[in-house]
Design a protein around this motif. Sequence first.
Motif: not given
Length: 406
Positions: A153-167
């Motif tokens: 269980g050192a694994v998980g799946n989530a929805k992440w929101t933010g600014v692309p690093l490229s921006t």
Amino acid sequence: MIQTIETSRDSVIDRRCFLTVMAAAGVSAIPGAQEFTCAAEEVKADSPHAPLSFPGLILREHSPLNLEFPFPTLNGSIVSNHRFFVRNHFPIPKTELSSWRLKVEGNVQKERDLTYEALRKLPSKTVEATLECAGNSRGFLVPKAKGVAWELGAVGNAKWTGVPLSTILEHAGIGEGTVEVILEGADSGEINDDPKSPGPIHFARSLPLKKAQSPEVLIAYQMNGEDLPPEHGFPVRAVVSGWYGMASVKWLSRIRLTKTPYRGYWQTMSYTVWERDAGLPTSVPIRDIQVKAEIARPCLREIVPAGAEYRIFGAAWAGENKVATVEVSTDAGKTWTAAKFASADVPFSWRLWETHWKVPNEPGSYRLMAKATDNQGRTQTATHNRDHGGYLIHHMLPIDVEVRRV
Ligand SMILES: Nc1nc2c(c(=O)[nH]1)N[C@H]1C(S)=C(S)[C@@H](COP(=O)(O)O)O[C@H]1N2
Ligand SMILES: [Mo]
């Protein structure tokens, strides 16, 4: 005695799993199989924040805080924030939003000092991605490897929101000759075990410019629609989709562009593997996630009723690639059946799978295995690659169960 226990708002653990593990103490060990706990434990963290409690997670280390998601409780594609595994190397740093800045510096046209407000005003996007610690499943290695003994269980799946690093990189202007982007966290400390750190250091990792500019790499401030919890990087973290967890630097405070490859502690003294080039082993920083399937149910040493129909299920992931197939064996790898996918195909995210097992009438010990293959034709091996030490543990993990007449 079969009863269910409420372990958190969104999960119910079948108590049989727990009891099976308890009973396992008296059961003779089967070579190659290890025990893991399905039991949940209440955890009180000694963080600088208000006392935190993590019901439904397994305590691996108290300080720094390291918590494992009990994988047999997997119940959907998304792992909620309060059940997501936590992997820390140092105490959780405390942040005042008003004085917080994200520095963008080094080989840039114009250095930047972003406030939280300014960051949140930039165009954002949401990426669903699986985060797996490079040391996940280390607890199954024989002989034991140094480090936190994670099971499934050192694994998980989530929805992440933010600014692309490229921006953010474009905003500062990428200087000529840039080869890497270093991401540094606000957390720090001294590593006193070998290999020792040169005094107190921050957690930091670099990305090659190409990966840093890829659209799936985010400077995230939300997780599953909520502001990041302190233990997952508040106020801001990197999410390097497709790469092992160590790349996704939490409590991000500095982004530094460089003209030479970074050789910091976390990619020379740890989080490296051996790769062989013309017979010369060379140490390389760990990068992308390798193809892997894990069985959630049954859990190790679960008692399965003879003659029953049992839904074997789990998740499979392949980093930057796609999971092409998952196969399941209930006879220690002699024969294999294709599993069905039970969730959508989302890039960078795990895919749930299931198969129905007609449990034999013959009582005894049965070895279950799952094997994923990615769209590049890469598949899981039977044993761990020793060149990878205590990392990249993605060989087929056996789950031994007991079939009994009930
Ligand atoms: N600043 C900082 N970032 C970090 C770490 C850390 O100790 N400090 N641990 C890394 C490791 S090894 C992993 S697996 C992931 C775990 O992310 P999570 O705790 O949100 O699950 O964070 C990564 N980012
Ligand atoms: Mo990790």
